[in-house]
Design a protein around this motif. Structure first.
Motif, PDB file in Angstrom:
ATOM      1  N   MET A 141       0.775  -1.154  -0.038  1.00  0.00           N
ATOM      2  CA  MET A 141       0.064  -0.017  -0.002  1.00  0.00           C
ATOM      3  C   MET A 141       0.915   1.120   0.030  1.00  0.00           C
ATOM      4  O   MET A 141       1.884   1.473   0.817  1.00  0.00           O
ATOM      5  CB  MET A 141      -0.894  -0.076   1.116  1.00  0.00           C
ATOM      6  N   ASP A 142       0.585   2.416  -0.861  1.00  0.00           N
ATOM      7  CA  ASP A 142       1.279   3.457  -1.017  1.00  0.00           C
ATOM      8  C   ASP A 142       0.806   4.294  -0.079  1.00  0.00           C
ATOM      9  O   ASP A 142      -0.057   4.892   0.192  1.00  0.00           O
ATOM     10  CB  ASP A 142       1.086   3.771  -2.363  1.00  0.00           C
ATOM     11  N   GLU A 143       1.766   4.671   1.128  1.00  0.00           N
ATOM     12  CA  GLU A 143       1.354   5.595   2.176  1.00  0.00           C
ATOM     13  C   GLU A 143       2.099   7.151   2.002  1.00  0.00           C
ATOM     14  O   GLU A 143       2.096   7.964   2.965  1.00  0.00           O
ATOM     15  CB  GLU A 143       1.960   4.964   3.522  1.00  0.00           C
ATOM     16  N   LYS A 144       2.794   7.465   0.899  1.00  0.00           N
ATOM     17  CA  LYS A 144       3.388   8.776   0.638  1.00  0.00           C
ATOM     18  C   LYS A 144       2.250   9.688   0.919  1.00  0.00           C
ATOM     19  O   LYS A 144       1.183   9.620   0.322  1.00  0.00           O
ATOM     20  CB  LYS A 144       4.090   8.569  -0.720  1.00  0.00           C
ATOM     21  N   THR A 145       2.809  10.950   1.483  1.00  0.00           N
ATOM     22  CA  THR A 145       1.973  12.183   1.650  1.00  0.00           C
ATOM     23  C   THR A 145       2.847  13.420   1.037  1.00  0.00           C
ATOM     24  O   THR A 145       4.050  13.020   0.890  1.00  0.00           O
ATOM     25  CB  THR A 145       1.688  12.222   3.099  1.00  0.00           C
ATOM     26  N   CYS A 146       2.190  14.443   0.921  1.00  0.00           N
ATOM     27  CA  CYS A 146       2.721  15.604   0.762  1.00  0.00           C
ATOM     28  C   CYS A 146       4.101  15.840   1.598  1.00  0.00           C
ATOM     29  O   CYS A 146       4.830  16.409   1.047  1.00  0.00           O
ATOM     30  CB  CYS A 146       1.922  16.822   0.674  1.00  0.00           C
ATOM     31  N   GLU A 147       4.001  15.303   2.741  1.00  0.00           N
ATOM     32  CA  GLU A 147       5.044  15.980   3.852  1.00  0.00           C
ATOM     33  C   GLU A 147       6.500  15.588   3.459  1.00  0.00           C
ATOM     34  O   GLU A 147       7.476  16.189   3.545  1.00  0.00           O
ATOM     35  CB  GLU A 147       4.854  15.115   5.050  1.00  0.00           C
ATOM     36  N   SER A 148       6.819  14.319   2.471  1.00  0.00           N
ATOM     37  CA  SER A 148       8.030  13.913   2.340  1.00  0.00           C
ATOM     38  C   SER A 148       8.234  14.264   0.790  1.00  0.00           C
ATOM     39  O   SER A 148       9.154  13.677   0.294  1.00  0.00           O
ATOM     40  CB  SER A 148       8.128  12.292   2.493  1.00  0.00           C
ATOM     41  N   CYS A 149       7.538  15.152   0.072  1.00  0.00           N
ATOM     42  CA  CYS A 149       7.691  15.518  -1.233  1.00  0.00           C
ATOM     43  C   CYS A 149       8.434  16.822  -1.371  1.00  0.00           C
ATOM     44  O   CYS A 149       8.337  17.744  -0.335  1.00  0.00           O
ATOM     45  CB  CYS A 149       6.310  15.898  -1.786  1.00  0.00           C
ATOM     46  N   TYR A 166       6.618  20.157  -1.491  1.00  0.00           N
ATOM     47  CA  TYR A 166       5.816  20.643  -0.392  1.00  0.00           C
ATOM     48  C   TYR A 166       6.534  21.683   0.334  1.00  0.00           C
ATOM     49  O   TYR A 166       7.579  21.635   0.746  1.00  0.00           O
ATOM     50  CB  TYR A 166       5.615  19.498   0.461  1.00  0.00           C
ATOM     51  N   ILE A 167       5.705  22.822   0.594  1.00  0.00           N
ATOM     52  CA  ILE A 167       6.500  23.850   1.550  1.00  0.00           C
ATOM     53  C   ILE A 167       5.759  23.908   2.819  1.00  0.00           C
ATOM     54  O   ILE A 167       4.498  24.265   2.850  1.00  0.00           O
ATOM     55  CB  ILE A 167       6.512  25.330   0.875  1.00  0.00           C
ATOM     56  N   GLN A 168       6.383  23.522   3.894  1.00  0.00           N
ATOM     57  CA  GLN A 168       5.697  23.607   5.193  1.00  0.00           C
ATOM     58  C   GLN A 168       5.301  25.194   5.821  1.00  0.00           C
ATOM     59  O   GLN A 168       6.251  25.830   5.595  1.00  0.00           O
ATOM     60  CB  GLN A 168       6.696  22.800   6.174  1.00  0.00           C
ATOM     61  N   HIS A 169       4.335  25.292   6.266  1.00  0.00           N
ATOM     62  CA  HIS A 169       4.146  26.497   6.962  1.00  0.00           C
ATOM     63  C   HIS A 169       4.412  26.329   8.630  1.00  0.00           C
ATOM     64  O   HIS A 169       4.202  25.338   9.017  1.00  0.00           O
ATOM     65  CB  HIS A 169       2.679  26.812   6.808  1.00  0.00           C
ATOM     66  N   GLU A 197       0.441  12.506  -8.568  1.00  0.00           N
ATOM     67  CA  GLU A 197       1.157  11.771  -9.397  1.00  0.00           C
ATOM     68  C   GLU A 197       2.419  12.476  -9.796  1.00  0.00           C
ATOM     69  O   GLU A 197       3.513  12.198 -10.386  1.00  0.00           O
ATOM     70  CB  GLU A 197       0.705  11.718 -10.927  1.00  0.00           C
ATOM     71  N   HIS A 198       2.573  13.852  -9.186  1.00  0.00           N
ATOM     72  CA  HIS A 198       3.825  14.534  -9.537  1.00  0.00           C
ATOM     73  C   HIS A 198       4.938  14.339  -8.290  1.00  0.00           C
ATOM     74  O   HIS A 198       5.947  15.116  -8.212  1.00  0.00           O
ATOM     75  CB  HIS A 198       3.660  16.147  -9.418  1.00  0.00           C
ATOM     76  N   TYR A 199       4.527  13.703  -7.107  1.00  0.00           N
ATOM     77  CA  TYR A 199       5.385  13.147  -6.131  1.00  0.00           C
ATOM     78  C   TYR A 199       6.945  12.993  -6.483  1.00  0.00           C
ATOM     79  O   TYR A 199       7.232  12.236  -7.277  1.00  0.00           O
ATOM     80  CB  TYR A 199       4.837  12.016  -5.118  1.00  0.00           C
ATOM     81  N   THR A 200       7.693  13.817  -5.743  1.00  0.00           N
ATOM     82  CA  THR A 200       9.196  13.564  -5.836  1.00  0.00           C
ATOM     83  C   THR A 200       9.689  13.578  -4.425  1.00  0.00           C
ATOM     84  O   THR A 200       9.724  14.504  -3.832  1.00  0.00           O
ATOM     85  CB  THR A 200       9.876  14.747  -6.692  1.00  0.00           C
ATOM     86  N   ASP A 201      10.404  12.372  -4.108  1.00  0.00           N
ATOM     87  CA  ASP A 201      11.030  12.200  -2.692  1.00  0.00           C
ATOM     88  C   ASP A 201      11.997  13.373  -2.475  1.00  0.00           C
ATOM     89  O   ASP A 201      12.870  13.711  -3.060  1.00  0.00           O
ATOM     90  CB  ASP A 201      11.468  10.631  -2.618  1.00  0.00           C
ATOM     91  N   LYS A 202      11.863  14.085  -1.295  1.00  0.00           N
ATOM     92  CA  LYS A 202      12.786  15.067  -1.104  1.00  0.00           C
ATOM     93  C   LYS A 202      14.291  14.540  -1.163  1.00  0.00           C
ATOM     94  O   LYS A 202      15.017  15.281  -1.265  1.00  0.00           O
ATOM     95  CB  LYS A 202      12.438  15.561   0.498  1.00  0.00           C
ATOM     96  N   GLY A 203      14.460  13.314  -0.598  1.00  0.00           N
ATOM     97  CA  GLY A 203      15.726  12.650  -0.496  1.00  0.00           C
ATOM     98  C   GLY A 203      16.493  12.178  -1.815  1.00  0.00           C
ATOM     99  O   GLY A 203      17.702  11.748  -1.724  1.00  0.00           O
ATOM    100  N   HIS A 204      15.670  12.372  -2.887  1.00  0.00           N
ATOM    101  CA  HIS A 204      16.157  11.554  -4.263  1.00  0.00           C
ATOM    102  C   HIS A 204      16.277  12.642  -5.307  1.00  0.00           C
ATOM    103  O   HIS A 204      16.019  12.250  -6.663  1.00  0.00           O
ATOM    104  CB  HIS A 204      15.298  10.454  -4.601  1.00  0.00           C
ATOM    105  N   GLY A 205      16.329  13.941  -5.155  1.00  0.00           N
ATOM    106  CA  GLY A 205      16.499  14.885  -6.136  1.00  0.00           C
ATOM    107  C   GLY A 205      15.332  14.993  -7.304  1.00  0.00           C
ATOM    108  O   GLY A 205      14.496  15.247  -6.642  1.00  0.00           O
ATOM    109  N   LYS A 206      15.601  14.745  -8.138  1.00  0.00           N
ATOM    110  CA  LYS A 206      14.735  14.932  -9.583  1.00  0.00           C
ATOM    111  C   LYS A 206      13.762  13.750  -9.396  1.00  0.00           C
ATOM    112  O   LYS A 206      13.785  12.746  -9.529  1.00  0.00           O
ATOM    113  CB  LYS A 206      15.272  14.999 -10.830  1.00  0.00           C
TER     114      LYS A 206
END
Ligand code: SF4
Length: 56
Positions: free
Chosen positions: A1-9, A12-15, A47-56
């Protein structure tokens, strides 16, 4: 199951809130890709999710 959220993208800009000169994360933020829109850290990744730790 895919648990990814905006937090690790990387799009995403945190407020934050400031209380007596101390900054604290809040649940809200925004996304800047492909356009600016409100999101929160628990929003399910799109569908535009990009992991913070993996650059592009
Ligand atoms: S690109 Fe998608 S997954 Fe990444 S912050 Fe924006 S809405 Fe969330």
């Amino acid at each position: 199951m895919d648990e990814k959220t905006c937090e690790s993208c990387k799009h995403y800009i945190q407020h934050y809130i400031r209380i007596e000169n101390k900054y604290s994360e809040i649940a809200l933020g925004h996304c800047v890709y492909p356009r600016v829109k409100s999101r929160d850290r628990d929003t399910k990744a799109c569908e535009h999710y990009t992991d913070k730790g993996h650059g592009k």
